[in-house]
Design a protein around this motif. Structure first.
Motif, PDB file in Angstrom:
ATOM      1  N   TYR A  93       0.809  -1.217   0.000  1.00 45.65           N
ATOM      2  CA  TYR A  93       0.000   0.000   0.000  1.00 45.65           C
ATOM      3  C   TYR A  93       0.845   1.271   0.000  1.00 45.65           C
ATOM      4  CZ  TYR A  93      -3.949  -3.073   0.854  1.00 45.65           C
ATOM      5  OH  TYR A  93      -4.905  -4.054   0.730  1.00 45.65           O
ATOM      6  N   VAL A  94       2.117   1.183   0.371  1.00 46.54           N
ATOM      7  CA  VAL A  94       2.995   2.352   0.345  1.00 46.54           C
ATOM      8  C   VAL A  94       3.438   2.647  -1.085  1.00 46.54           C
ATOM      9  CG1 VAL A  94       5.204   3.306   1.114  1.00 46.54           C
ATOM     10  CG2 VAL A  94       3.782   2.001   2.718  1.00 46.54           C
ATOM     11  N   ASN A  95       3.956   1.633  -1.772  1.00 51.72           N
ATOM     12  CA  ASN A  95       4.416   1.819  -3.148  1.00 51.72           C
ATOM     13  C   ASN A  95       3.303   1.592  -4.175  1.00 51.72           C
ATOM     14  OD1 ASN A  95       7.267   2.389  -2.654  1.00 51.72           O
ATOM     15  ND2 ASN A  95       7.256   0.332  -1.771  1.00 51.72           N
ATOM     16  N   ARG A  96       2.127   1.182  -3.695  1.00 50.88           N
ATOM     17  CA  ARG A  96       0.921   1.031  -4.505  1.00 50.88           C
ATOM     18  C   ARG A  96       1.093   0.013  -5.628  1.00 50.88           C
ATOM     19  NH1 ARG A  96      -0.231   6.479  -6.671  1.00 50.88           N
ATOM     20  NH2 ARG A  96      -2.080   5.453  -7.512  1.00 50.88           N
ATOM     21  N   ASN A  97       1.627  -1.166  -5.276  1.00 54.59           N
ATOM     22  CA  ASN A  97       1.762  -2.222  -6.277  1.00 54.59           C
ATOM     23  C   ASN A  97       1.368  -3.573  -5.689  1.00 54.59           C
ATOM     24  OD1 ASN A  97       4.200  -3.439  -5.113  1.00 54.59           O
ATOM     25  ND2 ASN A  97       5.244  -1.613  -5.839  1.00 54.59           N
ATOM     26  N   ALA A  98       1.178  -4.538  -6.587  1.00 53.94           N
ATOM     27  CA  ALA A  98       0.785  -5.884  -6.178  1.00 53.94           C
ATOM     28  C   ALA A  98       1.118  -6.856  -7.302  1.00 53.94           C
ATOM     29  CB  ALA A  98      -0.712  -5.934  -5.864  1.00 53.94           C
ATOM     30  N   ASN A  99       0.982  -8.128  -6.982  1.00 54.01           N
ATOM     31  CA  ASN A  99       1.176  -9.212  -7.931  1.00 54.01           C
ATOM     32  C   ASN A  99      -0.180  -9.883  -8.137  1.00 54.01           C
ATOM     33  OD1 ASN A  99       1.578 -12.312  -8.226  1.00 54.01           O
ATOM     34  ND2 ASN A  99       3.463 -11.406  -8.965  1.00 54.01           N
ATOM     35  N   MET A 100      -0.454 -10.281  -9.365  1.00 57.34           N
ATOM     36  CA  MET A 100      -1.715 -10.962  -9.666  1.00 57.34           C
ATOM     37  C   MET A 100      -1.423 -12.360 -10.196  1.00 57.34           C
ATOM     38  SD  MET A 100      -4.705  -9.803 -12.355  1.00 57.34           S
ATOM     39  CE  MET A 100      -5.631  -8.718 -11.287  1.00 57.34           C
ATOM     40  N   ARG A 101      -2.299 -13.306  -9.871  1.00 54.78           N
ATOM     41  CA  ARG A 101      -2.232 -14.634 -10.464  1.00 54.78           C
ATOM     42  C   ARG A 101      -3.652 -15.116 -10.669  1.00 54.78           C
ATOM     43  NH1 ARG A 101      -4.117 -18.473  -7.818  1.00 54.78           N
ATOM     44  NH2 ARG A 101      -4.124 -18.656  -5.574  1.00 54.78           N
ATOM     45  N   ILE A 102      -3.801 -16.025 -11.640  1.00 53.37           N
ATOM     46  CA  ILE A 102      -5.116 -16.561 -11.970  1.00 53.37           C
ATOM     47  C   ILE A 102      -4.956 -17.999 -12.453  1.00 53.37           C
ATOM     48  CG2 ILE A 102      -4.998 -15.614 -14.316  1.00 53.37           C
ATOM     49  CD1 ILE A 102      -8.078 -15.272 -14.185  1.00 53.37           C
ATOM     50  N   ALA A 103      -5.953 -18.822 -12.185  1.00 52.04           N
ATOM     51  CA  ALA A 103      -5.982 -20.188 -12.710  1.00 52.04           C
ATOM     52  C   ALA A 103      -7.421 -20.545 -13.033  1.00 52.04           C
ATOM     53  CB  ALA A 103      -5.415 -21.177 -11.689  1.00 52.04           C
ATOM     54  N   ILE A 104      -7.640 -20.943 -14.269  1.00 54.38           N
ATOM     55  CA  ILE A 104      -8.937 -21.488 -14.664  1.00 54.38           C
ATOM     56  C   ILE A 104      -8.796 -23.000 -14.517  1.00 54.38           C
ATOM     57  CG2 ILE A 104     -10.620 -21.760 -16.528  1.00 54.38           C
ATOM     58  CD1 ILE A 104     -10.430 -18.888 -15.441  1.00 54.38           C
ATOM     59  N   GLY A 105      -9.696 -23.606 -13.743  1.00 53.19           N
ATOM     60  CA  GLY A 105      -9.477 -24.963 -13.277  1.00 53.19           C
ATOM     61  C   GLY A 105      -9.960 -26.110 -14.126  1.00 53.19           C
ATOM     62  N   SER A 106     -10.572 -25.839 -15.266  1.00 54.36           N
ATOM     63  CA  SER A 106     -11.016 -26.966 -16.081  1.00 54.36           C
ATOM     64  C   SER A 106     -10.844 -26.640 -17.556  1.00 54.36           C
ATOM     65  CB  SER A 106     -12.476 -27.312 -15.779  1.00 54.36           C
ATOM     66  OG  SER A 106     -13.318 -26.247 -16.138  1.00 54.36           O
ATOM     67  N   ASP A 107     -10.498 -27.664 -18.317  1.00 55.47           N
ATOM     68  CA  ASP A 107     -10.243 -27.495 -19.745  1.00 55.47           C
ATOM     69  C   ASP A 107     -11.459 -26.942 -20.490  1.00 55.47           C
ATOM     70  OD1 ASP A 107      -7.749 -28.569 -19.207  1.00 55.47           O
ATOM     71  OD2 ASP A 107      -8.321 -30.591 -19.830  1.00 55.47           O
ATOM     72  N   GLU A 108     -12.652 -27.309 -20.058  1.00 58.77           N
ATOM     73  CA  GLU A 108     -13.862 -26.876 -20.763  1.00 58.77           C
ATOM     74  C   GLU A 108     -14.095 -25.375 -20.687  1.00 58.77           C
ATOM     75  OE1 GLU A 108     -17.752 -27.693 -18.384  1.00 58.77           O
ATOM     76  OE2 GLU A 108     -16.247 -29.091 -17.623  1.00 58.77           O
ATOM     77  N   HIS A 109     -13.452 -24.696 -19.732  1.00 66.46           N
ATOM     78  CA  HIS A 109     -13.647 -23.253 -19.576  1.00 66.46           C
ATOM     79  C   HIS A 109     -12.480 -22.430 -20.124  1.00 66.46           C
ATOM     80  CE1 HIS A 109     -16.405 -24.930 -16.455  1.00 66.46           C
ATOM     81  NE2 HIS A 109     -17.206 -24.167 -17.158  1.00 66.46           N
ATOM     82  N   LEU A 110     -11.466 -23.111 -20.649  1.00 63.70           N
ATOM     83  CA  LEU A 110     -10.327 -22.394 -21.229  1.00 63.70           C
ATOM     84  C   LEU A 110     -10.687 -21.876 -22.618  1.00 63.70           C
ATOM     85  CD1 LEU A 110      -7.396 -24.760 -20.214  1.00 63.70           C
ATOM     86  CD2 LEU A 110      -7.933 -22.523 -19.253  1.00 63.70           C
ATOM     87  N   GLY A 111     -10.103 -20.744 -22.980  1.00 63.60           N
ATOM     88  CA  GLY A 111     -10.300 -20.187 -24.316  1.00 63.60           C
ATOM     89  C   GLY A 111     -11.661 -19.550 -24.528  1.00 63.60           C
ATOM     90  N   MET A 112     -12.402 -19.313 -23.454  1.00 61.45           N
ATOM     91  CA  MET A 112     -13.739 -18.722 -23.578  1.00 61.45           C
ATOM     92  C   MET A 112     -13.787 -17.281 -23.084  1.00 61.45           C
ATOM     93  SD  MET A 112     -15.996 -22.024 -22.466  1.00 61.45           S
ATOM     94  CE  MET A 112     -17.531 -21.330 -23.054  1.00 61.45           C
ATOM     95  N   GLY A 113     -12.629 -16.726 -22.717  1.00 64.13           N
ATOM     96  CA  GLY A 113     -12.575 -15.335 -22.266  1.00 64.13           C
ATOM     97  C   GLY A 113     -12.882 -15.133 -20.800  1.00 64.13           C
ATOM     98  N   TYR A 114     -13.045 -16.225 -20.049  1.00 61.47           N
ATOM     99  CA  TYR A 114     -13.345 -16.078 -18.626  1.00 61.47           C
ATOM    100  C   TYR A 114     -12.162 -15.496 -17.843  1.00 61.47           C
ATOM    101  CZ  TYR A 114     -17.549 -18.914 -19.356  1.00 61.47           C
ATOM    102  OH  TYR A 114     -18.760 -19.394 -19.784  1.00 61.47           O
TER     103      TYR A 114
END
Length: 191
Positions: A93-114
């Motif tokens: 909060y002092v330098n106003r930065n962060a790290n982001m991560r994401i995981a879509i957990g199933s193959d059927e939902h990949l490539g759909m823009g979620y």
């Protein structure tokens, strides 16, 4: 569990058109634990560690109660199905930065823009409510689908950590990407 608890709809912390982000609940531990052993998720994240259900429960509790982490589940708006998770972590909060991560957990939902949809929801909150200035992420060079998704959202390549991951008898580079608040606003808040 009584009938009132079963009929309770999940909290929708950040809501978009097709999906929403919500905090973890105790009922989510088992499903999250199972996804940690999905072979493709393990490959894409470079995960080698074996986990225990108690370790996962403690991780969720620790991260959910930490002021420097937002750990959220990604759920579909129409049926509340959990399709992945997303985190804003190491929030400074002092330098106003962060790290982001994401995981879509199933193959059927990949490539759909979620993934990009979920990221935009969390970025809107990070820049608009937490007043962050810079958000970064790291992605392994073999994960071209994720790189394209991050670029679509507005992340820019910043650097490469050469041979940062050793996985299945090979070394892979880690690409560092970031987005600044003015880049976000120019892309999503024009006019």
């Amino acid at each position: 569990m009584n009938s009132a608890q079963r009929n309770t709809k999940p909290v929708r912390f950040l809501e978009g058109e097709r999906l929403y982000l919500r905090p973890f609940g105790p009922e989510d531990t088992a499903g999250y634990y199972e996804k940690l052993f999905h072979p493709e998720i393990r490959r894409l994240t470079g995960t080698r560690q074996a986990f225990t259900i108690d370790g996962v429960r403690r991780y969720i509790e620790d991260k959910s109660g930490s002021p420097d982490t937002m750990l959220l589940l990604i759920a579909l708006s129409d049926d509340d199905q959990i399709i992945g998770d997303i985190a804003l972590q190491d929030i400074d909060y002092v330098n106003r930065n962060a790290n982001m991560r994401i995981a879509i957990g199933s193959d059927e939902h990949l490539g759909m823009g979620y993934g990009p949809d979920a990221m935009r929801l969390l970025l809107e909150y990070a820049y608009g409510n937490l007043n962050l200035h810079r958000i970064e992420l790291q992605v392994f060079d073999f994960n071209q689908r994720a790189i394209k998704a991050y670029e679509k959202v507005g992340f820019k390549r910043e650097g490469v950590q050469r041979d940062a991951l050793y996985y299945e008898h090979r070394y892979y580079d880690s690409i560092i990407m970031s987005m600044l608040e003015d880049e976000y606003r120019a892309k999503y808040h024009q006019g």
